[in-house]
Design a protein around this motif. Structure first.
Motif, PDB file in Angstrom:
ATOM      1  N   ILE A 198       0.922  -1.214   0.198  1.00 33.47           N
ATOM      2  CA  ILE A 198       0.025  -0.027  -0.130  1.00 33.47           C
ATOM      3  C   ILE A 198       0.868   1.213  -0.163  1.00 33.47           C
ATOM      4  N   GLU A 199       0.737   2.077  -1.059  1.00 35.85           N
ATOM      5  CA  GLU A 199       1.392   3.278  -1.015  1.00 35.85           C
ATOM      6  C   GLU A 199       0.459   4.473  -0.753  1.00 35.85           C
ATOM      7  N   LEU A 200       0.717   5.376   0.280  1.00 39.25           N
ATOM      8  CA  LEU A 200       0.029   6.433   0.953  1.00 39.25           C
ATOM      9  C   LEU A 200       0.469   7.770   0.815  1.00 39.25           C
ATOM     10  N   ASP A 201       0.063   8.739   0.168  1.00 41.45           N
ATOM     11  CA  ASP A 201       0.553   9.935   0.027  1.00 41.45           C
ATOM     12  C   ASP A 201       0.166  10.598   1.324  1.00 41.45           C
ATOM     13  N   LYS A 202       0.892  11.701   1.399  1.00 45.05           N
ATOM     14  CA  LYS A 202       0.936  12.470   2.916  1.00 45.05           C
ATOM     15  C   LYS A 202      -0.597  13.030   2.910  1.00 45.05           C
ATOM     16  N   GLY A 203      -1.070  12.903   4.041  1.00 44.19           N
ATOM     17  CA  GLY A 203      -2.602  13.260   4.428  1.00 44.19           C
ATOM     18  C   GLY A 203      -3.478  12.477   4.334  1.00 44.19           C
ATOM     19  N   LEU A 204      -3.550  11.465   3.490  1.00 44.37           N
ATOM     20  CA  LEU A 204      -4.482  10.617   3.559  1.00 44.37           C
ATOM     21  C   LEU A 204      -4.510   9.492   4.419  1.00 44.37           C
TER      22      LEU A 204
END
Length: 248
Positions: A34-40
Motif C-alpha cells: 500500500i502506497e499512501l500519500d501525505k495526508g491520506l
C-alpha cells in the motif's frame, strides 16, 4: 512489485527477519503493498480490523478523533513497526484512525495470513508478542508521565530525549509543533508558551523547527527547581538560570 522486491521487503522487516524460505514463499502470496500519500488515511475509527500493517517507510499517526477538532495522537508509527494486530486478536474494530504524515509505503497482512504464519512459526509469534509488550509498556510510561509530570516537565523531557537521540545540542523538531503538543497531551498554545518561557530564561533558542540547547544539564534540572506556570520574572532569577546554562 517484483518478486525480488517483495522478498526483500518482507525479510528485512524486524518481524520477519528470521522467517524461513518456505514461510516467506507462502506469506508473499497473501500480503499487499500500500502506497499512501501525505495526508491520506489508511483506515478510520470503527472500521473492521481485517488486517495489520507494517510501515516500510514514512510516518503514520494513530489518533482518536475529537469533537473539539483537536484529535488526540496516541502513537506515531515509524519504519519497521507493526500496528493494528491487537484488534485482530480481539476481533475488534479499529479504536483509532491511521493517517500518513509523510508519503508512506506499507505492507498489509490479512488476518488469516498472519494467523497462519504465527501458527507455523513460534519465533515470529514471540517477536510479535515482544513488540506488543514494548508498546504496552510505552503506553503505561506515557500515562505515568502525563499524570505525574506538569506541562513544563513534559516539554523538557521531550527536548532532552530528542537531544540525546540526535546526539546534539542543536536539535531539529522532526514533527510539527501541534503534533508534538498532542503527543505531550498539551494544547499547541501551551507548548509554544513553554518553549517561549525556556527561551526567555536563556536555556534554549528557537528558530522555526530548530532548537539550540545551551546546557542539557541545566535544562534537565530546571523543572525540579521551579513550579509549572511560575513566571520567574525577576531579573535575579532569570540571570541565575541563564548563567548556569551558559557556563556549562
Amino acid at each position: 512489485m517484483s518478486k525480488l522486491n517483495l522478498d526483500g521487503l518482507l525479510s528485512n522487516q524486524p518481524l520477519f527477519r528470521h522467517i524461513s524460505p518456505f514461510e516467506l514463499e507462502g506469506l508473499k502470496k497473501e500480503v499487499v503493498k500500500i502506497e499512501l500519500d501525505k495526508g491520506l488515511s489508511l483506515f478510520q475509527k470503527g472500521d473492521t480490523a481485517d488486517g495489520c500493517f507494517i510501515l516500510v517507510y514514512g510516518l503514520v499517526k494513530l489518533a482518536i478523533p475529537s469533537s473539539s477538532g483537536t484529535d488526540k495522537i496516541i502513537e506515531l508509527i515509524r519504519p519497521g513497526q507493526c500496528f493494528g494486530e491487537a484488534m485482530l486478536f480481539l476481533d475488534e474494530t479499529y479504536p483509532f484512525y491511521a493517517q500518513a504524515l509523510e508519503a508512506c509505503l506499507l505492507i498489509r497482512l490479512p488476518k488469516n495470513a498472519l494467523f497462519k504464519v504465527l501458527d507455523q512459526s513460534p519465533s515470529i509469534a514471540r517477536q510479535m508478542m515482544t513488540g506488543l509488550s514494548y508498546r504496552l509498556l510505552g503506553f503505561i510510561r506515557s500515562v505515568e508521565r502525563q499524570s505525574s509530570h506538569n506541562a513544563m516537565q513534559r516539554v523538557v523531557d521531550y527536548l532532552v530525549q530528542l537531544a540525546r537521540s540526535q546526539d546534539s545540542s542543536d536539535i531539529r523538531l522532526d514533527l510539527k509543533k501541534n503534533v508534538v503538543a498532542s503527543l505531550l497531551n498539551l494544547t499547541p498554545e501551551t507548548f509554544s508558551r513553554m518553549l517561549h518561557h525556556l527561551s526567555e530564561l536563556g536555556l534554549i533558542t528557537v528558530s522555526a523547527s530548530r532548537i539550540h540547547i545551551y546546557s542539557l544539564d541545566a535544562l534537565n534540572d530546571y523543572p525540579s527547581n521551579h513550579h509549572d506556570g511560575e513566571s520567574t520574572s525577576s531579573t535575579k532569577s532569570r540571570s541565575a538560570v541563564r548563567s548556569l546554562a551558559h557556563s556549562s
